[in-house]
Design an enzyme around this catalytic site. Structure first.
Site, mmCIF file in Angstrom:
data_model
loop_
_atom_site.group_PDB
_atom_site.id
_atom_site.type_symbol
_atom_site.label_atom_id
_atom_site.label_comp_id
_atom_site.label_asym_id
_atom_site.label_seq_id
_atom_site.Cartn_x
_atom_site.Cartn_y
_atom_site.Cartn_z
ATOM 1 N N ASN A 225 0.870 -1.185 0.000
ATOM 2 C CA ASN A 225 0.000 0.000 0.000
ATOM 3 C C ASN A 225 0.905 1.232 0.000
ATOM 4 O O ASN A 225 1.464 1.599 1.022
ATOM 5 C CB ASN A 225 -0.883 -0.039 1.256
ATOM 6 C CG ASN A 225 -1.718 1.224 1.408
ATOM 7 O OD1 ASN A 225 -1.824 2.031 0.481
ATOM 8 N ND2 ASN A 225 -2.304 1.399 2.584
ATOM 9 N N SER B 166 3.239 -2.168 10.331
ATOM 10 C CA SER B 166 4.683 -2.201 10.584
ATOM 11 C C SER B 166 5.325 -3.565 10.296
ATOM 12 O O SER B 166 6.217 -4.000 11.010
ATOM 13 C CB SER B 166 5.000 -1.754 12.020
ATOM 14 O OG SER B 166 4.571 -0.423 12.215
ATOM 15 N N GLU C 229 -5.648 -5.018 10.379
ATOM 16 C CA GLU C 229 -4.614 -4.011 10.641
ATOM 17 C C GLU C 229 -4.938 -3.273 11.937
ATOM 18 O O GLU C 229 -5.719 -2.306 11.932
ATOM 19 C CB GLU C 229 -4.561 -3.000 9.490
ATOM 20 C CG GLU C 229 -4.228 -3.606 8.148
ATOM 21 C CD GLU C 229 -3.647 -2.573 7.202
ATOM 22 O OE1 GLU C 229 -2.496 -2.745 6.784
ATOM 23 O OE2 GLU C 229 -4.336 -1.585 6.902
ATOM 24 N N HIS D 161 -9.400 1.071 4.594
ATOM 25 C CA HIS D 161 -8.142 1.306 5.312
ATOM 26 C C HIS D 161 -8.378 2.257 6.494
ATOM 27 O O HIS D 161 -9.197 3.173 6.399
ATOM 28 C CB HIS D 161 -7.092 1.890 4.350
ATOM 29 C CG HIS D 161 -5.733 1.913 4.984
ATOM 30 N ND1 HIS D 161 -5.338 2.917 5.821
ATOM 31 C CD2 HIS D 161 -4.714 1.019 4.941
ATOM 32 C CE1 HIS D 161 -4.111 2.641 6.262
ATOM 33 N NE2 HIS D 161 -3.717 1.501 5.733
ATOM 34 N N GLY E 186 2.205 2.206 10.795
ATOM 35 C CA GLY E 186 3.160 3.311 10.652
ATOM 36 C C GLY E 186 3.814 3.715 11.955
ATOM 37 O O GLY E 186 4.482 4.752 12.036
ATOM 38 N N LYS F 229 0.160 4.274 -0.338
ATOM 39 C CA LYS F 229 -0.471 5.483 0.222
ATOM 40 C C LYS F 229 -0.206 6.675 -0.710
ATOM 41 O O LYS F 229 -0.111 6.482 -1.918
ATOM 42 C CB LYS F 229 0.019 5.716 1.647
ATOM 43 C CG LYS F 229 -0.119 4.446 2.500
ATOM 44 C CD LYS F 229 0.069 4.653 3.958
ATOM 45 C CE LYS F 229 -0.113 3.316 4.679
ATOM 46 N NZ LYS F 229 -0.044 3.411 6.127
ATOM 47 N N GLU G 224 -6.841 4.703 7.571
ATOM 48 C CA GLU G 224 -6.681 6.139 7.268
ATOM 49 C C GLU G 224 -7.926 6.686 6.577
ATOM 50 O O GLU G 224 -8.316 7.826 6.797
ATOM 51 C CB GLU G 224 -5.412 6.343 6.420
ATOM 52 C CG GLU G 224 -4.161 6.168 7.265
ATOM 53 C CD GLU G 224 -2.958 5.624 6.524
ATOM 54 O OE1 GLU G 224 -2.907 5.708 5.285
ATOM 55 O OE2 GLU G 224 -2.052 5.092 7.212
HETATM 56 P P1 PGA Z 1 2.776 0.248 7.652
HETATM 57 O O1 PGA Z 1 1.332 0.454 6.980
HETATM 58 O O2 PGA Z 1 3.330 -1.040 7.103
HETATM 59 O O3 PGA Z 1 3.561 1.438 7.261
HETATM 60 O O4 PGA Z 1 2.522 0.164 9.134
HETATM 61 C C1 PGA Z 1 0.460 -0.618 6.779
HETATM 62 C C2 PGA Z 1 -0.814 -0.113 6.168
HETATM 63 O O5 PGA Z 1 -1.231 1.012 6.469
HETATM 64 O O6 PGA Z 1 -1.442 -0.818 5.363
#
Ligand code: PGA
Length: 249
Positions: free
Chosen positions: A9, A212, A166, A94, A172, A11, A96
């Protein structure tokens, strides 16, 4: 045997030049036959990515999609538009999108139905927040998210669903769920699907972990019996890291 999947992803990262650089690097790696690999660039780079990955086994996914087929929805992109450029997979829900753009379970249920009506595959994201886990409400929160958005789907629709658990506190942040926490939740999710549907739906749906995931922890996380791969944010922006994760099963 269900699919093992690693999806990147991106983003809101990677412009035209960065997309080309990253995809050209990814193409130099051999992809193990048993792993489905996907990348999700921003809308503006989808066509470019499709072209650059022509002939590669790496698939292109969108990061979001409108529930509406067309009309007065400024700034939105429909399933038909994605299909028109050959994109057949979309990430929905997601954290976000939920937190920053106020997408609710009800809204997401509509998006999932719109994607499925266009015969797209959906990577459906969900997961609890830190307060939920501290209050030991994480199993209930996840159950509610799944019920509200997915549990009125027909059994046959599940062929097109990929789940991505997630935990919001791990996205993140550099903090991951432990392999035990991930496996425990994934087993719980599979059990919910078994109770709602049947053993073959529960057995066949791939459940990815996200939050992460890095080259140094992927192998341990993926070793969980119910963990079928990962949705990778930060580490998907680096070809070497991403491919190390692809090879971590
Ligand atoms: P990250 O993000 O691996 O940077 O924690 C995962 C995601 O948001 O799908």
């Amino acid at each position: 045997m269900r699919d093992q999947i690693v999806a990147g992803n991106w983003k809101m990262n990677n412009d035209q030049i960065q997309t080309e650089t990253l995809l050209e690097r990814l193409k130099t790696y051999e992809i193990p036959n048993k792993v489905r690999v996907m990348v999700a660039p921003s809308f503006t780079q989808l066509s470019q990515s499709k072209q650059l990955l022509n002939g590669s086994s790496i698939k292109v996914a969108a990061q979001n999609m409108s529930a509406a087929p067309s009309g007065a929805y400024t700034g939105e992109v429909s399933a038909g538009m994605l299909k028109g450029i050959g994109v057949q997979i979309v990430i929905l829900g997601h954290s976000e999108r939920r937190a920053l753009f106020h997408e609710t379970d009800v809204h997401l249920a509509e998006k999932v139905k719109a994607a499925l009506a266009s015969d797209m595959e959906v990577i459906f994201c969900f997961g609890e927040e830190l307060e939920d886990r501290k209050a030991k409400a994480h199993f209930d929160v996840v159950e509610k998210q799944l019920k509200n958005a997915l549990f009125d789907l027909e059994t046959s629709a599940w062929k097109k669903i990929i789940l991505a658990y997630e935990p919001v506190w791990a996205i993140g942040t550099g903090e991951t769920a432990s392999p035990q926490q991930a496996q425990e939740m994934h087993a719980h999710i599979r059990n919910l699907i078994l109770n709602q549907y049947n053993p073959s739906v529960a057995d066949e749906v791939s459940i990815l972990y996200g939050g992460s995931v890095k080259p140094n922890n992927a192998k341990e996380i993926f070793s969980g019996a119910d963990v079928d791969g990962g949705l990778i944010g930060g580490a998907s922006l680096d070809a070497e890291d991403f491919m190390a994760i692809v090879n971590a099963f």
